[in-house]
Write a protein that holds these residues in place. Structure first.
Motif, PDB file in Angstrom:
ATOM      1  N   ALA A 107       0.828  -1.212   0.000  1.00 59.59           N
ATOM      2  CA  ALA A 107       0.000   0.000   0.000  1.00 59.59           C
ATOM      3  C   ALA A 107       0.862   1.261   0.000  1.00 59.59           C
ATOM      4  O   ALA A 107       0.513   2.263  -0.626  1.00 59.59           O
ATOM      5  CB  ALA A 107      -0.931  -0.013   1.216  1.00 59.59           C
ATOM      6  N   LEU A 108       1.995   1.211   0.698  1.00 58.23           N
ATOM      7  CA  LEU A 108       2.854   2.388   0.804  1.00 58.23           C
ATOM      8  C   LEU A 108       3.691   2.616  -0.448  1.00 58.23           C
ATOM      9  O   LEU A 108       4.359   3.651  -0.570  1.00 58.23           O
ATOM     10  CB  LEU A 108       3.776   2.252   2.025  1.00 58.23           C
ATOM     11  N   GLU A 109       3.669   1.679  -1.388  1.00 56.07           N
ATOM     12  CA  GLU A 109       4.427   1.820  -2.640  1.00 56.07           C
ATOM     13  C   GLU A 109       3.531   2.131  -3.836  1.00 56.07           C
ATOM     14  O   GLU A 109       4.012   2.229  -4.967  1.00 56.07           O
ATOM     15  CB  GLU A 109       5.212   0.539  -2.917  1.00 56.07           C
ATOM     16  N   ILE A 110       2.237   2.296  -3.597  1.00 55.25           N
ATOM     17  CA  ILE A 110       1.294   2.559  -4.689  1.00 55.25           C
ATOM     18  C   ILE A 110       1.613   3.895  -5.361  1.00 55.25           C
ATOM     19  O   ILE A 110       1.860   4.904  -4.691  1.00 55.25           O
ATOM     20  CB  ILE A 110      -0.160   2.563  -4.158  1.00 55.25           C
ATOM     21  N   ASN A 111       1.585   3.882  -6.686  1.00 53.94           N
ATOM     22  CA  ASN A 111       1.694   5.108  -7.471  1.00 53.94           C
ATOM     23  C   ASN A 111       0.277   5.466  -7.920  1.00 53.94           C
ATOM     24  O   ASN A 111      -0.280   4.813  -8.799  1.00 53.94           O
ATOM     25  CB  ASN A 111       2.605   4.893  -8.680  1.00 53.94           C
ATOM     26  N   ASP A 112      -0.307   6.481  -7.306  1.00 55.38           N
ATOM     27  CA  ASP A 112      -1.709   6.808  -7.570  1.00 55.38           C
ATOM     28  C   ASP A 112      -1.947   7.350  -8.972  1.00 55.38           C
ATOM     29  O   ASP A 112      -3.090   7.455  -9.423  1.00 55.38           O
ATOM     30  CB  ASP A 112      -2.214   7.823  -6.538  1.00 55.38           C
ATOM     31  N   LEU A 113      -0.890   7.700  -9.693  1.00 56.81           N
ATOM     32  CA  LEU A 113      -1.040   8.139 -11.081  1.00 56.81           C
ATOM     33  C   LEU A 113      -1.083   6.971 -12.050  1.00 56.81           C
ATOM     34  O   LEU A 113      -1.601   7.097 -13.160  1.00 56.81           O
ATOM     35  CB  LEU A 113       0.120   9.068 -11.468  1.00 56.81           C
ATOM     36  N   ARG A 114      -0.568   5.835 -11.628  1.00 56.18           N
ATOM     37  CA  ARG A 114      -0.381   4.714 -12.540  1.00 56.18           C
ATOM     38  C   ARG A 114      -1.136   3.450 -12.150  1.00 56.18           C
ATOM     39  O   ARG A 114      -1.541   2.664 -13.015  1.00 56.18           O
ATOM     40  CB  ARG A 114       1.127   4.400 -12.591  1.00 56.18           C
ATOM     41  N   ASP A 115      -1.380   3.251 -10.858  1.00 56.57           N
ATOM     42  CA  ASP A 115      -1.818   1.943 -10.377  1.00 56.57           C
ATOM     43  C   ASP A 115      -3.321   1.803 -10.151  1.00 56.57           C
ATOM     44  O   ASP A 115      -3.779   0.735  -9.740  1.00 56.57           O
ATOM     45  CB  ASP A 115      -1.083   1.605  -9.066  1.00 56.57           C
ATOM     46  N   PHE A 116      -4.085   2.860 -10.401  1.00 55.01           N
ATOM     47  CA  PHE A 116      -5.540   2.779 -10.228  1.00 55.01           C
ATOM     48  C   PHE A 116      -6.237   2.822 -11.582  1.00 55.01           C
ATOM     49  O   PHE A 116      -6.015   3.744 -12.364  1.00 55.01           O
ATOM     50  CB  PHE A 116      -6.069   3.940  -9.368  1.00 55.01           C
ATOM     51  N   ASP A 117      -7.066   1.806 -11.850  1.00 50.16           N
ATOM     52  CA  ASP A 117      -7.916   1.802 -13.039  1.00 50.16           C
ATOM     53  C   ASP A 117      -9.347   1.952 -12.554  1.00 50.16           C
ATOM     54  O   ASP A 117      -9.985   0.988 -12.137  1.00 50.16           O
ATOM     55  CB  ASP A 117      -7.745   0.504 -13.827  1.00 50.16           C
ATOM     56  N   TYR A 118      -9.843   3.195 -12.595  1.00 52.54           N
ATOM     57  CA  TYR A 118     -11.160   3.476 -12.020  1.00 52.54           C
ATOM     58  C   TYR A 118     -12.285   2.846 -12.840  1.00 52.54           C
ATOM     59  O   TYR A 118     -13.345   2.514 -12.306  1.00 52.54           O
ATOM     60  CB  TYR A 118     -11.371   4.984 -11.907  1.00 52.54           C
ATOM     61  N   SER A 119     -12.081   2.674 -14.141  1.00 51.90           N
ATOM     62  CA  SER A 119     -13.149   2.129 -14.992  1.00 51.90           C
ATOM     63  C   SER A 119     -13.460   0.672 -14.667  1.00 51.90           C
ATOM     64  O   SER A 119     -14.591   0.209 -14.813  1.00 51.90           O
ATOM     65  CB  SER A 119     -12.778   2.267 -16.472  1.00 51.90           C
ATOM     66  N   THR A 120     -12.445  -0.080 -14.222  1.00 50.46           N
ATOM     67  CA  THR A 120     -12.642  -1.496 -13.892  1.00 50.46           C
ATOM     68  C   THR A 120     -12.506  -1.766 -12.397  1.00 50.46           C
ATOM     69  O   THR A 120     -12.535  -2.917 -11.974  1.00 50.46           O
ATOM     70  CB  THR A 120     -11.633  -2.381 -14.652  1.00 50.46           C
TER      71      THR A 120
ATOM     72  N   ARG B 242       0.783  13.980  -5.939  1.00 49.55           N
ATOM     73  CA  ARG B 242       0.323  12.983  -6.900  1.00 49.55           C
ATOM     74  C   ARG B 242       1.454  12.041  -7.309  1.00 49.55           C
ATOM     75  O   ARG B 242       2.564  12.472  -7.637  1.00 49.55           O
ATOM     76  CB  ARG B 242      -0.279  13.641  -8.141  1.00 49.55           C
ATOM     77  N   GLY B 243       1.143  10.762  -7.267  1.00 49.73           N
ATOM     78  CA  GLY B 243       2.126   9.719  -7.551  1.00 49.73           C
ATOM     79  C   GLY B 243       2.752   9.160  -6.304  1.00 49.73           C
ATOM     80  O   GLY B 243       3.262   8.031  -6.303  1.00 49.73           O
ATOM     81  N   THR B 244       2.739   9.929  -5.211  1.00 46.97           N
ATOM     82  CA  THR B 244       3.398   9.499  -3.970  1.00 46.97           C
ATOM     83  C   THR B 244       2.509   9.709  -2.741  1.00 46.97           C
ATOM     84  O   THR B 244       3.010   9.823  -1.621  1.00 46.97           O
ATOM     85  CB  THR B 244       4.719  10.267  -3.769  1.00 46.97           C
ATOM     86  N   ILE B 245       1.206   9.758  -2.940  1.00 48.66           N
ATOM     87  CA  ILE B 245       0.292  10.073  -1.836  1.00 48.66           C
ATOM     88  C   ILE B 245       0.452   9.098  -0.668  1.00 48.66           C
ATOM     89  O   ILE B 245       0.440   9.497   0.497  1.00 48.66           O
ATOM     90  CB  ILE B 245      -1.168  10.081  -2.321  1.00 48.66           C
ATOM     91  N   THR B 246       0.630   7.822  -0.949  1.00 45.63           N
ATOM     92  CA  THR B 246       0.717   6.824   0.126  1.00 45.63           C
ATOM     93  C   THR B 246       2.148   6.577   0.588  1.00 45.63           C
ATOM     94  O   THR B 246       2.364   5.735   1.473  1.00 45.63           O
ATOM     95  CB  THR B 246       0.111   5.477  -0.322  1.00 45.63           C
ATOM     96  N   HIS B 247       3.116   7.283   0.038  1.00 43.32           N
ATOM     97  CA  HIS B 247       4.523   7.029   0.377  1.00 43.32           C
ATOM     98  C   HIS B 247       4.853   7.672   1.722  1.00 43.32           C
ATOM     99  O   HIS B 247       5.276   8.833   1.795  1.00 43.32           O
ATOM    100  CB  HIS B 247       5.438   7.560  -0.724  1.00 43.32           C
TER     101      HIS B 247
END
Length: 330
Positions: free
Chosen positions: A52-65, A101-106
């Protein structure tokens, strides 16, 4: 191994949300929203804290699916409920997160663990019961109790074998009996409705503002049309040439005598294979293509009006709204 019930998880989620909303200023609100995002990833995606702490919120979320990508190209993907994904989208798109953005969970892992344990006092739970690992375990147990197969939960958790997952999760005797009962019931339902099942590829997809028209082309050369919600299109990830199953409950299939050439939507003619007549309702099985049958349940009075007999020609038809689409079982 300690686990939370679904009710306790609900109470914990509400405590997190209330704690976040009660932040005294924008700076603390941003900090709490970041922590809430990590909690939601573990609560609904069963991620490890490190993941969870390594998630890139710009790349790792696909909201459509409603999909989260974990560990980059060699990692795995997990799907979470639409409501949870919408909450994640709202947090990520907050104006307070623009510079992050990109590092919100870091964040520092030790700091995050302390904040998790601190929430315990807000929902009358022990600190050891609200840590990231327990929440991950509880989500896994929740999935299994929803009758999701062990090997699917194993992939969801990112574990190497189902044995690890089985050791990771425990059930009461009542839980075990309920899961077995539900599994057997679903198996019986699948067997009883197997006649009314088509498998085909998506030959046409038209998406409107509220619903979508999906056309399947089956191996027998038939075309099946379904009208489903936009949410269902997103949940199933429907696209052109995708393989899907289409099922229709027997009461939704109507019959008429074959009186010529019929070209209506979801309208198929064939031969009556069998009639099971009852005092109030009856069932009729019609073979509409080689090896493909449709079963209709109708009032016996209506059956008498149709004057159908075994071996006679008949047509079966149903509304596109009555078609349920699903992914083929592995």
């Amino acid at each position: 191994m300690k686990q939370l019930t679904s009710q306790e998880l609900h109470v914990l989620t509400e405590a997190w949300q209330e704690w976040t909303r009660s932040a005294p200023n924008d700076s603390q609100l941003r900090s709490r929203e970041r922590l809430l995002l990590v909690f939601l990833l573990i609560r609904h995606g069963a991620l490890r804290l490190s993941e969870a702490l390594e998630i890139n919120d710009l790349r790792d979320f696909d909201y459509s699916t409603c999909t989260i990508k974990i560990g980059g190209g060699r990692g795995r993907e997990v799907q979470i409920p639409e409501k949870a994904m919408e909450a994640i989208r709202t947090l990520v798109n907050s104006p307070r997160m623009i510079r992050l953005r990109g590092t919100i969970t870091h964040m520092d892992q030790g700091y995050v663990r302390k904040r998790f344990y601190a929430i315990a006092g807000l929902c009358n739970l022990e600190p050891a019961a609200v840590g990231p690992q327990v929440i991950r375990q509880s989500r896994a147990s929740e999935l299994l109790q929803a009758n999701i197969p062990l090997n699917i939960v194993q992939k969801f958790l990112g574990q190497r074998s189902p044995v690890q997952t089985a050791n990771f999760i425990s059930f009461t005797d009542d839980d075990a009996r309920r899961i077995v009962h539900n599994h057997l019931r679903q198996e019986a339902l699948r067997r009883s409705s197997a006649r009314n099942a088509f498998t085909g590829t998506v030959s046409r997809l038209e998406v409107g503002q509220v619903s979508a028209l999906v056309e399947l082309s089956t191996l027998q050369g038939l075309r099946v049309h379904a009208l489903i919600t936009i949410e269902s299109v997103q949940r199933l990830g429907i696209h052109k040439d995708q393989l899907l199953n289409a099922t229709i409950k027997a009461p939704f299939i109507m019959l008429m005598a074959d009186e010529g050439d019929h070209r209506g939507t979801n309208h198929y003619c064939g031969t009556v294979l069998s009639i099971n007549r009852g005092s109030i309702e009856s069932s009729v099985v019609v073979e509409v293509a080689e090896g493909l049958t449709l079963c209709s349940i109708l009032c016996t009075e209506e059956l008498d009006e149709l004057q159908l007999e075994q071996g006679a020609r008949a047509c079966a038809f149903f509304s596109p709204f009555s078609v349920v689409l699903g992914l083929p079982e592995e």
